[in-house]
Write a protein that holds these residues in place. Structure first.
Motif, PDB file in Angstrom:
ATOM      1  N   THR A 248       0.763   9.173  -5.935  1.00  0.00           N
ATOM      2  CA  THR A 248       2.216  10.066  -5.832  1.00  0.00           C
ATOM      3  C   THR A 248       3.475   8.790  -5.235  1.00  0.00           C
ATOM      4  OG1 THR A 248       0.790  12.099  -5.544  1.00  0.00           O
ATOM      5  CG2 THR A 248       3.296  12.117  -4.941  1.00  0.00           C
ATOM      6  N   LEU A 249       4.220   8.947  -5.974  1.00  0.00           N
ATOM      7  CA  LEU A 249       5.432   8.131  -5.532  1.00  0.00           C
ATOM      8  C   LEU A 249       6.305   9.128  -4.619  1.00  0.00           C
ATOM      9  CD1 LEU A 249       7.217   5.639  -5.506  1.00  0.00           C
ATOM     10  CD2 LEU A 249       8.084   6.388  -7.578  1.00  0.00           C
ATOM     11  N   VAL A 250       6.391   9.118  -3.586  1.00  0.00           N
ATOM     12  CA  VAL A 250       7.018   9.858  -2.673  1.00  0.00           C
ATOM     13  C   VAL A 250       8.743   9.620  -3.017  1.00  0.00           C
ATOM     14  CG1 VAL A 250       7.720  10.489  -0.347  1.00  0.00           C
ATOM     15  CG2 VAL A 250       5.542   9.816  -0.995  1.00  0.00           C
ATOM     16  N   GLY A 251       9.206   8.517  -3.225  1.00  0.00           N
ATOM     17  CA  GLY A 251      10.389   8.173  -3.399  1.00  0.00           C
ATOM     18  C   GLY A 251      10.897   6.668  -3.069  1.00  0.00           C
ATOM     19  N   ILE A 252      12.019   6.930  -3.532  1.00  0.00           N
ATOM     20  CA  ILE A 252      12.829   5.240  -3.465  1.00  0.00           C
ATOM     21  C   ILE A 252      13.794   5.446  -2.286  1.00  0.00           C
ATOM     22  CG2 ILE A 252      14.323   3.469  -4.544  1.00  0.00           C
ATOM     23  CD1 ILE A 252      11.538   3.923  -6.157  1.00  0.00           C
ATOM     24  N   PHE A 253      13.589   4.629  -1.373  1.00  0.00           N
ATOM     25  CA  PHE A 253      14.292   4.306   0.150  1.00  0.00           C
ATOM     26  C   PHE A 253      14.962   3.299   0.104  1.00  0.00           C
ATOM     27  CE2 PHE A 253      11.198   7.618   0.745  1.00  0.00           C
ATOM     28  CZ  PHE A 253      11.484   8.427   1.553  1.00  0.00           C
TER      29      PHE A 253
ATOM     30  N   TYR B  27      20.550  -5.855  -1.684  1.00  0.00           N
ATOM     31  CA  TYR B  27      20.140  -4.381  -2.055  1.00  0.00           C
ATOM     32  C   TYR B  27      18.646  -4.271  -2.350  1.00  0.00           C
ATOM     33  CZ  TYR B  27      24.867  -3.666  -2.364  1.00  0.00           C
ATOM     34  OH  TYR B  27      26.397  -3.688  -1.975  1.00  0.00           O
ATOM     35  N   GLY B  28      17.859  -3.576  -1.500  1.00  0.00           N
ATOM     36  CA  GLY B  28      16.376  -3.379  -1.978  1.00  0.00           C
ATOM     37  C   GLY B  28      16.315  -1.665  -2.283  1.00  0.00           C
ATOM     38  N   TYR B  29      15.271  -1.616  -3.349  1.00  0.00           N
ATOM     39  CA  TYR B  29      14.812  -0.085  -3.455  1.00  0.00           C
ATOM     40  C   TYR B  29      13.386   0.017  -3.470  1.00  0.00           C
ATOM     41  CZ  TYR B  29      19.339  -0.770  -5.370  1.00  0.00           C
ATOM     42  OH  TYR B  29      20.864  -0.899  -5.565  1.00  0.00           O
ATOM     43  N   ASN B  30      13.068   0.192  -2.366  1.00  0.00           N
ATOM     44  CA  ASN B  30      11.548   0.229  -1.664  1.00  0.00           C
ATOM     45  C   ASN B  30      10.999   1.506  -2.119  1.00  0.00           C
ATOM     46  OD1 ASN B  30      12.212  -2.295  -0.394  1.00  0.00           O
ATOM     47  ND2 ASN B  30      13.043  -1.306   1.117  1.00  0.00           N
ATOM     48  N   LYS B  31       9.689   1.448  -2.844  1.00  0.00           N
ATOM     49  CA  LYS B  31       9.080   2.615  -3.304  1.00  0.00           C
ATOM     50  C   LYS B  31       8.094   3.128  -1.789  1.00  0.00           C
ATOM     51  CE  LYS B  31       8.903   1.093  -7.859  1.00  0.00           C
ATOM     52  NZ  LYS B  31       8.237   0.298  -8.895  1.00  0.00           N
ATOM     53  N   LEU B  32       8.184   4.455  -1.681  1.00  0.00           N
ATOM     54  CA  LEU B  32       7.128   4.851  -0.661  1.00  0.00           C
ATOM     55  C   LEU B  32       5.919   5.722  -1.334  1.00  0.00           C
ATOM     56  CD1 LEU B  32       6.307   5.386   2.583  1.00  0.00           C
ATOM     57  CD2 LEU B  32       7.703   7.263   2.299  1.00  0.00           C
ATOM     58  N   TRP B  33       4.728   5.456  -1.486  1.00  0.00           N
ATOM     59  CA  TRP B  33       3.726   5.872  -1.945  1.00  0.00           C
ATOM     60  C   TRP B  33       2.919   6.872  -1.185  1.00  0.00           C
ATOM     61  CZ3 TRP B  33       3.333   5.454  -7.217  1.00  0.00           C
ATOM     62  CH2 TRP B  33       3.846   4.260  -7.852  1.00  0.00           C
ATOM     63  N   GLY B  34       2.353   8.022  -1.604  1.00  0.00           N
ATOM     64  CA  GLY B  34       1.886   8.954  -0.804  1.00  0.00           C
ATOM     65  C   GLY B  34       0.142   8.479  -0.553  1.00  0.00           C
ATOM     66  N   SER B  35      -0.561   9.168   0.483  1.00  0.00           N
ATOM     67  CA  SER B  35      -1.652   8.703   0.904  1.00  0.00           C
ATOM     68  C   SER B  35      -2.843   8.817  -0.258  1.00  0.00           C
ATOM     69  CB  SER B  35      -2.107   9.777   2.095  1.00  0.00           C
ATOM     70  OG  SER B  35      -2.249  11.090   1.715  1.00  0.00           O
ATOM     71  N   ASP B  36      -2.539   9.500  -1.422  1.00  0.00           N
ATOM     72  CA  ASP B  36      -3.430   9.447  -2.358  1.00  0.00           C
ATOM     73  C   ASP B  36      -3.436   8.228  -3.391  1.00  0.00           C
ATOM     74  OD1 ASP B  36      -1.136  10.056  -3.347  1.00  0.00           O
ATOM     75  OD2 ASP B  36      -1.840  11.592  -4.822  1.00  0.00           O
ATOM     76  N   SER B  37      -2.612   7.321  -3.069  1.00  0.00           N
ATOM     77  CA  SER B  37      -2.276   6.075  -3.934  1.00  0.00           C
ATOM     78  C   SER B  37      -3.422   5.024  -3.629  1.00  0.00           C
ATOM     79  CB  SER B  37      -0.874   5.737  -3.722  1.00  0.00           C
ATOM     80  OG  SER B  37      -0.010   6.562  -3.872  1.00  0.00           O
ATOM     81  N   GLY B  38      -3.479   4.331  -4.625  1.00  0.00           N
ATOM     82  CA  GLY B  38      -4.692   2.802  -4.538  1.00  0.00           C
ATOM     83  C   GLY B  38      -5.182   2.910  -6.070  1.00  0.00           C
ATOM     84  N   ARG B  39      -6.201   1.969  -5.898  1.00  0.00           N
ATOM     85  CA  ARG B  39      -6.967   1.664  -7.107  1.00  0.00           C
ATOM     86  C   ARG B  39      -8.301   2.160  -6.905  1.00  0.00           C
ATOM     87  NH1 ARG B  39      -4.308  -1.583 -10.286  1.00  0.00           N
ATOM     88  NH2 ARG B  39      -2.747  -2.983  -9.543  1.00  0.00           N
ATOM     89  N   ASN B  40      -8.918   2.857  -7.763  1.00  0.00           N
ATOM     90  CA  ASN B  40     -10.171   3.122  -8.190  1.00  0.00           C
ATOM     91  C   ASN B  40     -11.124   1.826  -8.206  1.00  0.00           C
ATOM     92  OD1 ASN B  40      -9.993   2.782 -10.591  1.00  0.00           O
ATOM     93  ND2 ASN B  40      -9.966   4.902 -11.237  1.00  0.00           N
ATOM     94  N   LEU B  41     -12.737   2.176  -8.453  1.00  0.00           N
ATOM     95  CA  LEU B  41     -13.354   1.280  -8.578  1.00  0.00           C
ATOM     96  C   LEU B  41     -13.256   0.568 -10.029  1.00  0.00           C
ATOM     97  CD1 LEU B  41     -16.555   2.756  -6.932  1.00  0.00           C
ATOM     98  CD2 LEU B  41     -15.282   0.911  -6.281  1.00  0.00           C
ATOM     99  N   ALA B  42     -12.500   1.229 -10.840  1.00  0.00           N
ATOM    100  CA  ALA B  42     -12.371   0.634 -12.262  1.00  0.00           C
ATOM    101  C   ALA B  42     -11.034  -0.263 -12.070  1.00  0.00           C
ATOM    102  CB  ALA B  42     -12.245   1.625 -13.204  1.00  0.00           C
ATOM    103  N   GLY B  43     -10.345  -0.323 -11.205  1.00  0.00           N
ATOM    104  CA  GLY B  43      -9.164  -1.142 -11.024  1.00  0.00           C
ATOM    105  C   GLY B  43      -7.722  -0.361 -11.409  1.00  0.00           C
TER     106      GLY B  43
END
Length: 131
Positions: free
Chosen positions: A46-51, A25-41
């Motif tokens: 946005t977590l779209v949901g668990i699929f 069983y896998g509970y995979n997270k799908l993140w929105g296009s606004d996701s990631g790390r900034n220059l400060a790390g």
């Protein structure tokens, strides 16, 4: 989570758990296009949901067993019921499957189970609901 023979079902396949040897069983997270790390790390987004993704390993199947389940695996979608430990109940989801393939050994023998075992993944088309 496989808690009994009825806690994993694929609509259209009777006694589904009798065909399998392992389930993951896998509970995979799908993140929105606004996701990631900034220059400060710092990570944000946005977590779209668990699929959910359920990977099933089939045992060696007879010709008749394989012929019974193959059309369902080839459908564009399948209805899968499984026990979800977050929801704490059986949950039915609409899925699609990944590719699948079988191998044959002793092709012309009288062995009842000439098809080798194989895996397939059932992947949710929609995110799992919140509690």
């Amino acid at each position: 989570m496989l808690i009994n023979k009825d806690s994993l079902k694929v609509r259209g396949i009777d006694n589904f758990t009798s065909y399998i040897t392992e389930v993951e069983y896998g509970y995979n997270k799908l993140w929105g296009s606004d996701s990631g790390r900034n220059l400060a790390g710092t990570n944000s987004g946005t977590l779209v949901g668990i699929f959910p993704k359920i990977k099933v390993s089939f045992r060696k199947l007879s010709q008749q067993e394989l012929e019974a389940i193959a059309p369902i695996l080839d459908n564009a979608t399948q209805w899968v019921t499984y026990y979800d430990p977050v929801l704490k109940r059986l949950y039915e989801m609409d899925t699609y499957t990944g590719d699948w393939a079988t191998a044959n050994r002793n092709t012309f023998s009288n062995v009842a189970h000439a098809n080798e075992s194989f895996d397939i993944s059932f992947i949710a088309n929609r995110k799992r609901p919140s509690r």
